[in-house]
Motif scaffolding. Structure first.
Motif, PDB file in Angstrom:
ATOM      1  N   TYR A 178       0.835  -1.204   0.000  1.00 16.66           N
ATOM      2  CA  TYR A 178       0.000   0.000   0.000  1.00 16.66           C
ATOM      3  C   TYR A 178       0.869   1.253   0.000  1.00 16.66           C
ATOM      4  O   TYR A 178       2.044   1.223   0.390  1.00 16.66           O
ATOM      5  CB  TYR A 178      -0.975   0.008   1.173  1.00 16.66           C
ATOM      6  N   THR A 179       0.285   2.343  -0.470  1.00 18.26           N
ATOM      7  CA  THR A 179       1.007   3.612  -0.476  1.00 18.26           C
ATOM      8  C   THR A 179       1.116   4.130   0.947  1.00 18.26           C
ATOM      9  O   THR A 179       0.271   3.865   1.804  1.00 18.26           O
ATOM     10  CB  THR A 179       0.303   4.652  -1.364  1.00 18.26           C
ATOM     11  N   TRP A 180       2.164   4.894   1.170  1.00 15.74           N
ATOM     12  CA  TRP A 180       2.427   5.458   2.488  1.00 15.74           C
ATOM     13  C   TRP A 180       1.841   6.866   2.557  1.00 15.74           C
ATOM     14  O   TRP A 180       1.537   7.474   1.537  1.00 15.74           O
ATOM     15  CB  TRP A 180       3.926   5.484   2.741  1.00 15.74           C
ATOM     16  N   HIS A 181       1.699   7.363   3.752  1.00 17.34           N
ATOM     17  CA  HIS A 181       1.193   8.727   3.909  1.00 17.34           C
ATOM     18  C   HIS A 181       2.323   9.745   3.757  1.00 17.34           C
ATOM     19  O   HIS A 181       3.492   9.440   3.988  1.00 17.34           O
ATOM     20  CB  HIS A 181       0.514   8.901   5.270  1.00 17.34           C
ATOM     21  N   GLY A 182       1.984  10.948   3.346  1.00 19.09           N
ATOM     22  CA  GLY A 182       2.941  12.046   3.331  1.00 19.09           C
ATOM     23  C   GLY A 182       2.949  12.753   4.676  1.00 19.09           C
ATOM     24  O   GLY A 182       2.394  12.259   5.665  1.00 19.09           O
ATOM     25  N   TYR A 183       3.575  13.908   4.722  1.00 17.17           N
ATOM     26  CA  TYR A 183       3.629  14.685   5.963  1.00 17.17           C
ATOM     27  C   TYR A 183       2.353  15.494   6.117  1.00 17.17           C
ATOM     28  O   TYR A 183       1.882  16.136   5.177  1.00 17.17           O
ATOM     29  CB  TYR A 183       4.853  15.585   5.960  1.00 17.17           C
ATOM     30  N   ARG A 184       1.798  15.494   7.329  1.00 21.32           N
ATOM     31  CA  ARG A 184       0.520  16.109   7.609  1.00 21.32           C
ATOM     32  C   ARG A 184       0.667  17.243   8.620  1.00 21.32           C
ATOM     33  O   ARG A 184       1.607  17.257   9.427  1.00 21.32           O
ATOM     34  CB  ARG A 184      -0.440  15.066   8.182  1.00 21.32           C
ATOM     35  N   PRO A 185      -0.275  18.215   8.599  1.00 26.54           N
ATOM     36  CA  PRO A 185      -0.230  19.295   9.605  1.00 26.54           C
ATOM     37  C   PRO A 185      -0.228  18.759  11.033  1.00 26.54           C
ATOM     38  O   PRO A 185       0.388  19.356  11.931  1.00 26.54           O
ATOM     39  CB  PRO A 185      -1.509  20.089   9.302  1.00 26.54           C
ATOM     40  N   GLU A 186      -0.926  17.622  11.269  1.00 26.82           N
ATOM     41  CA  GLU A 186      -0.944  17.048  12.611  1.00 26.82           C
ATOM     42  C   GLU A 186       0.460  16.681  13.078  1.00 26.82           C
ATOM     43  O   GLU A 186       0.789  16.771  14.266  1.00 26.82           O
ATOM     44  CB  GLU A 186      -1.830  15.795  12.628  1.00 26.82           C
ATOM     45  N   MET A 187       1.295  16.257  12.144  1.00 28.74           N
ATOM     46  CA  MET A 187       2.666  15.883  12.490  1.00 28.74           C
ATOM     47  C   MET A 187       3.495  17.112  12.849  1.00 28.74           C
ATOM     48  O   MET A 187       4.361  17.056  13.729  1.00 28.74           O
ATOM     49  CB  MET A 187       3.309  15.131  11.321  1.00 28.74           C
ATOM     50  N   ALA A 188       3.243  18.211  12.166  1.00 29.76           N
ATOM     51  CA  ALA A 188       3.968  19.447  12.472  1.00 29.76           C
ATOM     52  C   ALA A 188       3.720  19.870  13.909  1.00 29.76           C
ATOM     53  O   ALA A 188       4.646  20.285  14.629  1.00 29.76           O
ATOM     54  CB  ALA A 188       3.545  20.558  11.509  1.00 29.76           C
ATOM     55  N   GLU A 189       2.472  19.752  14.342  1.00 27.29           N
ATOM     56  CA  GLU A 189       2.145  20.103  15.725  1.00 27.29           C
ATOM     57  C   GLU A 189       2.803  19.153  16.707  1.00 27.29           C
ATOM     58  O   GLU A 189       3.322  19.553  17.752  1.00 27.29           O
ATOM     59  CB  GLU A 189       0.624  20.079  15.901  1.00 27.29           C
ATOM     60  N   MET A 190       2.815  17.858  16.346  1.00 24.68           N
ATOM     61  CA  MET A 190       3.399  16.848  17.221  1.00 24.68           C
ATOM     62  C   MET A 190       4.908  17.023  17.375  1.00 24.68           C
ATOM     63  O   MET A 190       5.457  16.882  18.474  1.00 24.68           O
ATOM     64  CB  MET A 190       3.073  15.451  16.676  1.00 24.68           C
ATOM     65  N   PHE A 191       5.594  17.329  16.252  1.00 22.44           N
ATOM     66  CA  PHE A 191       7.057  17.396  16.263  1.00 22.44           C
ATOM     67  C   PHE A 191       7.607  18.821  16.328  1.00 22.44           C
ATOM     68  O   PHE A 191       8.819  19.009  16.329  1.00 22.44           O
ATOM     69  CB  PHE A 191       7.609  16.681  15.028  1.00 22.44           C
ATOM     70  N   GLY A 192       6.733  19.792  16.367  1.00 21.50           N
ATOM     71  CA  GLY A 192       7.183  21.167  16.510  1.00 21.50           C
ATOM     72  C   GLY A 192       7.812  21.765  15.259  1.00 21.50           C
ATOM     73  O   GLY A 192       8.699  22.607  15.351  1.00 21.50           O
ATOM     74  N   TRP A 193       7.356  21.336  14.058  1.00 18.95           N
ATOM     75  CA  TRP A 193       7.898  21.881  12.826  1.00 18.95           C
ATOM     76  C   TRP A 193       7.267  23.232  12.508  1.00 18.95           C
ATOM     77  O   TRP A 193       6.090  23.461  12.774  1.00 18.95           O
ATOM     78  CB  TRP A 193       7.630  20.944  11.645  1.00 18.95           C
ATOM     79  N   SER A 194       8.044  24.093  11.914  1.00 23.28           N
ATOM     80  CA  SER A 194       7.512  25.370  11.441  1.00 23.28           C
ATOM     81  C   SER A 194       6.705  25.132  10.168  1.00 23.28           C
ATOM     82  O   SER A 194       6.790  24.067   9.544  1.00 23.28           O
ATOM     83  CB  SER A 194       8.654  26.344  11.148  1.00 23.28           C
ATOM     84  N   GLU A 195       5.935  26.137   9.753  1.00 23.47           N
ATOM     85  CA  GLU A 195       5.186  26.017   8.507  1.00 23.47           C
ATOM     86  C   GLU A 195       6.124  25.836   7.325  1.00 23.47           C
ATOM     87  O   GLU A 195       5.828  25.090   6.385  1.00 23.47           O
ATOM     88  CB  GLU A 195       4.320  27.261   8.299  1.00 23.47           C
ATOM     89  N   GLU A 196       7.278  26.512   7.370  1.00 21.89           N
ATOM     90  CA  GLU A 196       8.245  26.398   6.280  1.00 21.89           C
ATOM     91  C   GLU A 196       8.818  24.982   6.212  1.00 21.89           C
ATOM     92  O   GLU A 196       8.978  24.413   5.121  1.00 21.89           O
ATOM     93  CB  GLU A 196       9.379  27.411   6.467  1.00 21.89           C
ATOM     94  N   ARG A 197       9.119  24.412   7.392  1.00 17.07           N
ATOM     95  CA  ARG A 197       9.671  23.059   7.410  1.00 17.07           C
ATOM     96  C   ARG A 197       8.636  22.046   6.909  1.00 17.07           C
ATOM     97  O   ARG A 197       8.970  21.132   6.141  1.00 17.07           O
ATOM     98  CB  ARG A 197      10.117  22.701   8.830  1.00 17.07           C
ATOM     99  N   LEU A 198       7.388  22.186   7.326  1.00 18.85           N
ATOM    100  CA  LEU A 198       6.343  21.285   6.869  1.00 18.85           C
ATOM    101  C   LEU A 198       6.178  21.379   5.356  1.00 18.85           C
ATOM    102  O   LEU A 198       6.056  20.351   4.672  1.00 18.85           O
ATOM    103  CB  LEU A 198       5.019  21.601   7.559  1.00 18.85           C
ATOM    104  N   ALA A 199       6.181  22.599   4.824  1.00 19.37           N
ATOM    105  CA  ALA A 199       6.032  22.782   3.373  1.00 19.37           C
ATOM    106  C   ALA A 199       7.180  22.112   2.627  1.00 19.37           C
ATOM    107  O   ALA A 199       6.982  21.500   1.559  1.00 19.37           O
ATOM    108  CB  ALA A 199       5.981  24.269   3.037  1.00 19.37           C
ATOM    109  N   GLU A 200       8.386  22.173   3.186  1.00 21.10           N
ATOM    110  CA  GLU A 200       9.549  21.530   2.571  1.00 21.10           C
ATOM    111  C   GLU A 200       9.399  20.013   2.576  1.00 21.10           C
ATOM    112  O   GLU A 200       9.644  19.340   1.562  1.00 21.10           O
ATOM    113  CB  GLU A 200      10.804  21.939   3.344  1.00 21.10           C
ATOM    114  N   LEU A 201       8.963  19.448   3.706  1.00 18.53           N
ATOM    115  CA  LEU A 201       8.807  18.002   3.816  1.00 18.53           C
ATOM    116  C   LEU A 201       7.712  17.481   2.904  1.00 18.53           C
ATOM    117  O   LEU A 201       7.804  16.363   2.383  1.00 18.53           O
ATOM    118  CB  LEU A 201       8.496  17.625   5.272  1.00 18.53           C
ATOM    119  N   ARG A 202       6.694  18.289   2.665  1.00 15.52           N
ATOM    120  CA  ARG A 202       5.572  17.833   1.843  1.00 15.52           C
ATOM    121  C   ARG A 202       5.919  17.801   0.349  1.00 15.52           C
ATOM    122  O   ARG A 202       5.097  17.364  -0.464  1.00 15.52           O
ATOM    123  CB  ARG A 202       4.340  18.705   2.104  1.00 15.52           C
TER     124      ARG A 202
END
Length: 265
Positions: A178-202
């Motif tokens: 099965y396909t895996w999930h990408g990075y989600r806003p929920e993960m940013a909150e959990m791991f303390g990522w900035s919006e810029e970091r989340l956008a990069e990971l996505r």
């Protein structure tokens, strides 16, 4: 373990393992380059290593790629010095990290042998009651039909979410992908990522995970292949730490009826 010791006793086979430790995912031609052995001799040595499960292979088009598998070595360490190891599977994760090396678009491949049947292993991979135990009340949920959604949750207190994952293939007792999930806003909150970091990971491509089930005498061989990563992938780093723990928990559950105490004390 006799097969492992036999495989490791030969200097040429240890050299091949060293080459895979330096760079995983090589072809037969790449592994034999500069060793002064014929192609046939290299193939015979690799067959011995595969029989001992020290090397596993993955087909990519016409190429057959070879990967180092550290699990049998860890089994030996567990048998004789296990009581001196740190809690849980930290030593196995560190051994794997030492033996693996970064390369462009690498696949993560993990192989283990479980004292169970293919049918029982398939149940453990697909039935909710099994999954909740070795994923510790997190993980996937699906009816596991090809094309069906695979819902996921990362927190036992939260509901399952549809993050776009889909079943690619499902052959009971043999194959699940099965396909895996990408990075989600929920993960940013959990791991303390900035919006810029989340956008990069996505920006990373969506990867996929495949479970191959093969009978092996009185046991069953499970090969987990997670691939489809980009050249530099945070997701690969994450799953390469997570899968050994999850699969070891699955193995322990099937063999003993209990799960591992994974929380550090």
């Amino acid at each position: 373990m006799d097969e492992v010791f036999k495989a490791l006793a030969d200097h040429s086979r240890r050299r091949l393992l060293d080459r895979l430790r330096a760079r995983d995912g090589q072809t037969l031609r790449e592994l034999g380059a500069g060793l002064g052995m014929t192609r046939q001799a290299v193939a015979k040595h690799l067959a011995v290593l595969e029989a001992a499960l020290l090397v596993t292979t993955v087909r990519r088009g016409r190429e057959k790629l070879h990967y180092l598998n550290a699990v049998p070595i860890d089994d030996i360490a567990e048998r004789w010095i296990g009581r001196y190891r740190r809690p849980g599977l930290r030593a196995l994760a560190e051994l794997r990290d030492t033996l693996e090396n970064e390369m462009a678009h690498p696949a993560f491949v993990y192989v283990t042998v479980i004292r169970t049947t293919p049918e029982r292993l398939w149940q453990a991979l697909t039935e909710p009651d099994f999954i909740r135990r070795y994923f510790e009340d997190t993980g996937p949920e699906s009816d596991w039909g090809p094309g069906s959604p695979v819902r996921w949750r990362m927190d036992p207190a939260q509901p399952y979410e549809d993050w776009g994952q889909r079943v690619l293939a499902a052959e009971p007792g043999r194959l699940l992908s099965y396909t895996w999930h990408g990075y989600r806003p929920e993960m940013a909150e959990m791991f303390g990522w900035s919006e810029e970091r989340l956008a990069e990971l996505r920006q990373e491509p969506i990867s996929r995970v495949t479970f191959e089930i093969e009978p092996l005498g009185e046991a069953t061989k499970l090969t987990v292949t997670h691939d489809g990563f980009g050249p530099v992938s945070e997701m690969r780093d994450s799953v390469s730490q997570g899968w050994p723990v999850i699969v070891s928990n699955l193995k322990t559950l099937l063999e003993t009826g209990e799960t591992l105490a994974l929380a550090e004390g």
